[in-house]
Design a protein around this motif. Structure first.
Motif, PDB file in Angstrom:
ATOM      1  N   THR A  56     -22.841  40.929 -35.871  1.00 34.50           N
ATOM      2  CA  THR A  56     -24.291  40.767 -35.897  1.00 34.50           C
ATOM      3  C   THR A  56     -24.728  39.732 -34.869  1.00 34.50           C
ATOM      4  OG1 THR A  56     -24.330  41.330 -38.248  1.00 34.50           O
ATOM      5  CG2 THR A  56     -26.265  40.213 -37.367  1.00 34.50           C
ATOM      6  N   LEU A  57     -24.008  38.628 -34.809  1.00 35.26           N
ATOM      7  CA  LEU A  57     -24.332  37.581 -33.839  1.00 35.26           C
ATOM      8  C   LEU A  57     -24.173  38.095 -32.411  1.00 35.26           C
ATOM      9  CD1 LEU A  57     -22.592  34.560 -35.581  1.00 35.26           C
ATOM     10  CD2 LEU A  57     -25.050  34.949 -35.374  1.00 35.26           C
ATOM     11  N   ALA A  68     -30.826  42.080 -29.529  1.00 37.62           N
ATOM     12  CA  ALA A  68     -31.182  42.959 -30.641  1.00 37.62           C
ATOM     13  C   ALA A  68     -31.895  42.159 -31.725  1.00 37.62           C
ATOM     14  CB  ALA A  68     -29.942  43.629 -31.213  1.00 37.62           C
ATOM     15  N   LYS A  69     -32.842  42.799 -32.395  1.00 36.45           N
ATOM     16  CA  LYS A  69     -33.586  42.177 -33.486  1.00 36.45           C
ATOM     17  C   LYS A  69     -33.028  42.705 -34.802  1.00 36.45           C
ATOM     18  CE  LYS A  69     -36.281  40.250 -30.445  1.00 36.45           C
ATOM     19  NZ  LYS A  69     -36.144  38.806 -30.135  1.00 36.45           N
ATOM     20  N   GLN A  70     -32.257  41.889 -35.485  1.00 35.85           N
ATOM     21  CA  GLN A  70     -31.605  42.303 -36.724  1.00 35.85           C
ATOM     22  C   GLN A  70     -31.769  41.215 -37.781  1.00 35.85           C
ATOM     23  OE1 GLN A  70     -27.534  43.372 -35.752  1.00 35.85           O
ATOM     24  NE2 GLN A  70     -28.167  45.045 -34.416  1.00 35.85           N
ATOM     25  N   THR A  71     -31.719  41.653 -39.045  1.00 35.36           N
ATOM     26  CA  THR A  71     -31.929  40.730 -40.153  1.00 35.36           C
ATOM     27  C   THR A  71     -30.888  40.970 -41.236  1.00 35.36           C
ATOM     28  OG1 THR A  71     -34.322  40.726 -39.742  1.00 35.36           O
ATOM     29  CG2 THR A  71     -33.571  39.890 -41.874  1.00 35.36           C
ATOM     30  N   ASP A 113     -19.253  39.584 -44.796  1.00 34.96           N
ATOM     31  CA  ASP A 113     -19.724  40.932 -44.455  1.00 34.96           C
ATOM     32  C   ASP A 113     -21.093  41.148 -45.075  1.00 34.96           C
ATOM     33  OD1 ASP A 113     -17.270  41.867 -43.130  1.00 34.96           O
ATOM     34  OD2 ASP A 113     -16.389  41.594 -45.108  1.00 34.96           O
ATOM     35  N   HIS A 114     -21.934  41.894 -44.365  1.00 32.72           N
ATOM     36  CA  HIS A 114     -23.347  41.940 -44.749  1.00 32.72           C
ATOM     37  C   HIS A 114     -23.954  43.340 -44.677  1.00 32.72           C
ATOM     38  CE1 HIS A 114     -23.314  37.594 -44.342  1.00 32.72           C
ATOM     39  NE2 HIS A 114     -22.766  37.734 -43.156  1.00 32.72           N
ATOM     40  N   LEU A 115     -25.114  43.459 -45.318  1.00 35.69           N
ATOM     41  CA  LEU A 115     -26.032  44.561 -45.056  1.00 35.69           C
ATOM     42  C   LEU A 115     -27.063  44.017 -44.083  1.00 35.69           C
ATOM     43  CD1 LEU A 115     -27.093  47.425 -45.583  1.00 35.69           C
ATOM     44  CD2 LEU A 115     -28.465  46.457 -47.448  1.00 35.69           C
ATOM     45  N   VAL A 116     -27.142  44.655 -42.912  1.00 40.51           N
ATOM     46  CA  VAL A 116     -28.003  44.182 -41.833  1.00 40.51           C
ATOM     47  C   VAL A 116     -29.001  45.280 -41.474  1.00 40.51           C
ATOM     48  CG1 VAL A 116     -28.063  43.235 -39.492  1.00 40.51           C
ATOM     49  CG2 VAL A 116     -26.078  42.798 -40.968  1.00 40.51           C
ATOM     50  N   GLY A 174     -34.759  33.238 -38.279  1.00 39.04           N
ATOM     51  CA  GLY A 174     -35.147  34.470 -38.949  1.00 39.04           C
ATOM     52  C   GLY A 174     -34.022  35.456 -39.161  1.00 39.04           C
ATOM     53  N   LEU A 175     -32.794  35.087 -38.792  1.00 38.22           N
ATOM     54  CA  LEU A 175     -31.681  36.030 -38.935  1.00 38.22           C
ATOM     55  C   LEU A 175     -31.347  36.269 -40.404  1.00 38.22           C
ATOM     56  CD1 LEU A 175     -29.364  37.707 -37.728  1.00 38.22           C
ATOM     57  CD2 LEU A 175     -28.003  35.611 -37.641  1.00 38.22           C
TER      58      LEU A 175
END
Length: 336
Positions: free
Chosen positions: A98-99, A106-109, A219-222, A324-325
């Motif tokens: 993600t980083l 990229a714009k991801q959250t 690990d994430h839901l992005v 805002g990440l």
């Protein structure tokens, strides 16, 4: 978790932020997944992400009034590209990846911590290598830029060594495991379920695992950032579904394991062996992780460490913007 050829990911990020120009648009894919009420979620082979398969087969998304299309990716890299180009609305991916995307624009959250790797990422060595210190001058295969490359460097540092003390053999994770199994390298960095194949080499053993570095591999839901902004009620429904599914798994362990093992093409016994190596996060563990702090349990702390890794290895040219990440709104709204 897992692995990422950087050229393809860079192309995907450039597509996402509109930097390829008209001539390059053919390399970018588009999706209408953001239209209507459907959310498309990508996931791939990792024990912490197979919960989504259970949610789908038990029709638990409908309970929370969300229409979800799951997209399985045999190659984890492809799921990263799918999120970066907008082919999916959300993806299951590591903090490091993600980083990497964010550093490229990229714009991801991040809205949910699925799990922490607590042993299912391993450095596995051949017979005769008893510890990390014995890797000096040895051939170690790992996919550069991945969390297992990160794990290798952490383990080397703990042994007062650096990558200069070994012969790093860069290759995709599946190829790295195959090379190790065939005796062409002395050690390999890999994640479950690939670790199962690596450990089939006679005399092999894990000499370092993610269990020794708590919090280093979350690990994430992005989501795409615009989906979080424009469709928060659907994001909330999906986060709620995650915890509903965990509750279902707790009450129906055997059928749940059958579903998840089948999704990963392993036996139920093999899948059960992964249990302790992946720690699924509770709601409270999520709240704690999203809270800013300076210990391994805090995402902002781990993000700074991972960013330093990406920059120091030259994998990222710019520091990722962490503003805002991490969005804890949805975790805090999960019914208790």
């Amino acid at each position: 978790m897992r692995s990422r050829p950087l050229t393809r990911l860079l192309t995907a990020v450039l597509c996402a932020v509109g930097m390829l120009g008209v001539a390059g648009l053919s390399a970018c894919s588009s999706s209408d997944a953001s239209a209507g009420g459907k959310i498309t979620i990508g996931f791939s082979a990792w024990p912490g992400w197979n919960v989504w398969q259970v949610a789908q087969e038990q029709n638990l998304f409908a309970k929370n009034n969300v229409e979800v299309e799951l997209k399985w990716f045999d190659v984890y890299t492809d799921s990263l590209n799918a999120l970066a180009t907008g082919a999916v609305d959300a993806n299951s991916q590591t903090l490091n990846d993600t980083l990497m995307s964010v550093s490229g624009g990229a714009k991801q959250t991040v809205v949910l911590v699925n799990d922490n790797s607590t042993g299912n990422d391993k450095i596995i060595a051949r017979e005769g290598i008893a510890g990390v210190g014995d890797l000096r001058g040895k051939k170690v295969a790992v996919e550069e830029g991945t969390v297992d490359h990160y794990l290798l460097l952490l383990a080397l540092a703990e042994a007062k060594m650096t990558a200069k003390d070994i012969e790093l053999v860069p290759m995709p994770t599946d190829a790295a495991v195959a090379a190790f199994a065939a005796g062409r390298v002395d050690a390999v960095g890999a994640f479950a379920p690939f670790t199962t194949k690596a450990l089939e080499r006679p005399g092999s053993r894990a000499i370092a695992t993610s269990a020794e570095f708590p919090g280093a591999i979350p690990d994430h839901l992005v989501f795409k950032a615009d989906v979080v902004r424009d469709r928060p009620q659907l994001v909330q429904g999906i986060v709620n579904t995650w915890f509903d599914t965990l509750a279902w798994i707790k009450e129906n362990r055997d059928p749940a394991v059958d579903i998840m093992a089948k999704r990963n093409a392993v036996t139920t016994d093999e899948y059960k062996a992964y249990d302790s190596g992946t720690t699924i996060f509770t709601r409270q563990q999520n709240v704690d992780a999203f809270t800013p702090g300076t210990t391994p349990q805090h995402l902002n702390h781990q993000a700074r460490l991972a960013s330093d890794f990406l920059l120091s290895t030259g994998l990222a040219k710019n520091p990722p913007n962490l503003d805002g990440l991490f969005n804890d709104t949805f975790i805090k709204a999960v019914p208790q």
